[in-house]
Design a protein around this motif. Structure first.
Motif, PDB file in Angstrom:
ATOM      1  N   GLY A  66     -13.728  -4.978  -9.795  1.00 25.20           N
ATOM      2  CA  GLY A  66     -13.955  -3.946  -8.799  1.00 25.20           C
ATOM      3  C   GLY A  66     -12.688  -3.442  -8.139  1.00 25.20           C
ATOM      4  O   GLY A  66     -12.747  -2.771  -7.108  1.00 25.20           O
ATOM      5  N   ARG A  67     -11.557  -3.727  -8.715  1.00 29.22           N
ATOM      6  CA  ARG A  67     -10.295  -3.248  -8.142  1.00 29.22           C
ATOM      7  C   ARG A  67     -10.125  -1.775  -8.471  1.00 29.22           C
ATOM      8  O   ARG A  67     -10.405  -1.327  -9.574  1.00 29.22           O
ATOM      9  N   ALA A  68      -9.620  -1.037  -7.500  1.00 28.02           N
ATOM     10  CA  ALA A  68      -9.344   0.379  -7.716  1.00 28.02           C
ATOM     11  C   ALA A  68      -8.108   0.507  -8.610  1.00 28.02           C
ATOM     12  O   ALA A  68      -7.218  -0.340  -8.597  1.00 28.02           O
ATOM     13  N   GLU A  69      -8.076   1.587  -9.383  1.00 24.50           N
ATOM     14  CA  GLU A  69      -6.972   1.782 -10.318  1.00 24.50           C
ATOM     15  C   GLU A  69      -5.627   1.891  -9.608  1.00 24.50           C
ATOM     16  O   GLU A  69      -4.610   1.446 -10.119  1.00 24.50           O
ATOM     17  N   ASP A  70      -5.614   2.470  -8.416  1.00 20.61           N
ATOM     18  CA  ASP A  70      -4.344   2.663  -7.721  1.00 20.61           C
ATOM     19  C   ASP A  70      -3.881   1.425  -6.947  1.00 20.61           C
ATOM     20  O   ASP A  70      -2.860   1.466  -6.266  1.00 20.61           O
ATOM     21  N   GLU A  71      -4.594   0.304  -7.049  1.00 17.75           N
ATOM     22  CA  GLU A  71      -4.166  -0.926  -6.380  1.00 17.75           C
ATOM     23  C   GLU A  71      -3.039  -1.632  -7.117  1.00 17.75           C
ATOM     24  O   GLU A  71      -2.271  -2.361  -6.514  1.00 17.75           O
ATOM     25  N   ARG A  89       0.844  -1.184   0.000  1.00 16.17           N
ATOM     26  CA  ARG A  89       0.000   0.000   0.000  1.00 16.17           C
ATOM     27  C   ARG A  89       0.884   1.241   0.000  1.00 16.17           C
ATOM     28  O   ARG A  89       1.857   1.332   0.733  1.00 16.17           O
ATOM     29  N   VAL A  90       0.516   2.164  -0.844  1.00 16.09           N
ATOM     30  CA  VAL A  90       1.239   3.421  -0.938  1.00 16.09           C
ATOM     31  C   VAL A  90       0.238   4.529  -0.726  1.00 16.09           C
ATOM     32  O   VAL A  90      -0.824   4.533  -1.336  1.00 16.09           O
ATOM     33  N   ARG A  91       0.570   5.452   0.129  1.00 13.16           N
ATOM     34  CA  ARG A  91      -0.334   6.555   0.382  1.00 13.16           C
ATOM     35  C   ARG A  91      -0.259   7.565  -0.746  1.00 13.16           C
ATOM     36  O   ARG A  91       0.820   7.966  -1.134  1.00 13.16           O
ATOM     37  N   GLY A  92      -1.382   7.917  -1.284  1.00 13.45           N
ATOM     38  CA  GLY A  92      -1.424   8.976  -2.288  1.00 13.45           C
ATOM     39  C   GLY A  92      -0.681   8.647  -3.559  1.00 13.45           C
ATOM     40  O   GLY A  92       0.271   9.315  -3.896  1.00 13.45           O
ATOM     41  N   VAL A  93      -1.075   7.609  -4.258  1.00 10.85           N
ATOM     42  CA  VAL A  93      -0.432   7.276  -5.516  1.00 10.85           C
ATOM     43  C   VAL A  93      -0.635   8.423  -6.481  1.00 10.85           C
ATOM     44  O   VAL A  93      -1.708   8.989  -6.571  1.00 10.85           O
ATOM     45  N   GLY A  94       0.388   8.771  -7.194  1.00 15.84           N
ATOM     46  CA  GLY A  94       0.309   9.852  -8.162  1.00 15.84           C
ATOM     47  C   GLY A  94       1.570  10.681  -8.149  1.00 15.84           C
ATOM     48  O   GLY A  94       2.576  10.295  -7.551  1.00 15.84           O
ATOM     49  N   PRO A  95       1.538  11.826  -8.798  1.00 11.78           N
ATOM     50  CA  PRO A  95       2.741  12.632  -8.943  1.00 11.78           C
ATOM     51  C   PRO A  95       3.343  13.098  -7.618  1.00 11.78           C
ATOM     52  O   PRO A  95       4.532  13.348  -7.548  1.00 11.78           O
ATOM     53  N   LEU A  96       2.533  13.184  -6.583  1.00 13.98           N
ATOM     54  CA  LEU A  96       3.063  13.644  -5.300  1.00 13.98           C
ATOM     55  C   LEU A  96       3.774  12.539  -4.532  1.00 13.98           C
ATOM     56  O   LEU A  96       4.478  12.819  -3.576  1.00 13.98           O
ATOM     57  N   ASN A  97       3.571  11.286  -4.932  1.00 13.58           N
ATOM     58  CA  ASN A  97       4.171  10.176  -4.201  1.00 13.58           C
ATOM     59  C   ASN A  97       5.088   9.340  -5.100  1.00 13.58           C
ATOM     60  O   ASN A  97       5.091   8.135  -5.029  1.00 13.58           O
ATOM     61  N   MET A  98       5.850   9.987  -5.958  1.00 14.17           N
ATOM     62  CA  MET A  98       6.766   9.254  -6.817  1.00 14.17           C
ATOM     63  C   MET A  98       7.986   8.820  -6.013  1.00 14.17           C
ATOM     64  O   MET A  98       8.474   9.545  -5.157  1.00 14.17           O
ATOM     65  N   SER A  99       8.455   7.640  -6.310  1.00 13.04           N
ATOM     66  CA  SER A  99       9.607   7.090  -5.608  1.00 13.04           C
ATOM     67  C   SER A  99      10.862   7.887  -5.961  1.00 13.04           C
ATOM     68  O   SER A  99      11.014   8.374  -7.072  1.00 13.04           O
ATOM     69  N   ARG A 100      11.780   7.979  -5.027  1.00  8.58           N
ATOM     70  CA  ARG A 100      13.032   8.703  -5.235  1.00  8.58           C
ATOM     71  C   ARG A 100      14.251   7.832  -4.917  1.00  8.58           C
ATOM     72  O   ARG A 100      15.350   8.315  -4.832  1.00  8.58           O
TER      73      ARG A 100
END
Length: 150
Positions: free
Chosen positions: A109-114, A11-22
């Motif tokens: 029914g899976r969410a896109e960010d899963e 699980r990753v909080r806030g998938v998207g541009p704000l939570n990109m791996s570094r």
């Protein structure tokens, strides 16, 4: 049956541009399995069964759906993409269609960010982008859009 995940889903909080791996990891080497450059992994894109191979950096925390959209938009914006009506495309990974897999996930029914890119890819893998004409026959670019000979 879709390709198996290579890593346990995390699980990753806030998938998207704000939570990109570094993270930076050496892995097996540059553009190879396990290599990360500020969280980006290299994924090869092969154009059809006999086409050229290009690649792109994809962040490991990106969703699988955003990766498919990115590949499709890059390929469609190419000079060589056929803009004929009725022609379609598909993207394959381990002989499975990623577009079909995303539709199946949506029906379940899976969410896109899963489903994240890092759950299926570890860098250095190849996806295949194929183009089909209105009759469903695969077409390949070799100076002109010819039929794929088997």
């Amino acid at each position: 049956m879709p390709p198996q995940r290579i890593h346990r889903a995390q699980r990753v909080r806030g998938v998207g541009p704000l939570n990109m791996s570094r993270r930076n990891v050496r892995g097996a080497g540059w553009h190879r399995r396990g290599y990360r450059d500020y969280g980006d992994m290299w994924i090869n894109i092969k154009e059809g069964s006999y086409g050229a191979v290009h690649g792109m950096d994809v962040n490991e925390n990106a969703t699988l759906a955003s990766f498919v959209k990115l590949v499709a938009s890059c390929q469609r914006s190419s000079v060589y993409y056929p803009h004929d009506e009725g022609w379609t495309y598909d993207i394959f990974f381990r002989r499975k269609s990623l577009l079909t897999m995303l539709v199946e996930f949506e029906q379940q029914g899976r969410a896109e960010d899963e489903d994240l890119v890092r759950d299926y890819f570890d860098g250095g893998e190849t996806v295949i982008w194929k183009v089909y004409d209105e009759e469903g026959l695969e077409r390949v670019w070799n100076g002109d859009w010819d039929y794929h000979g088997r």
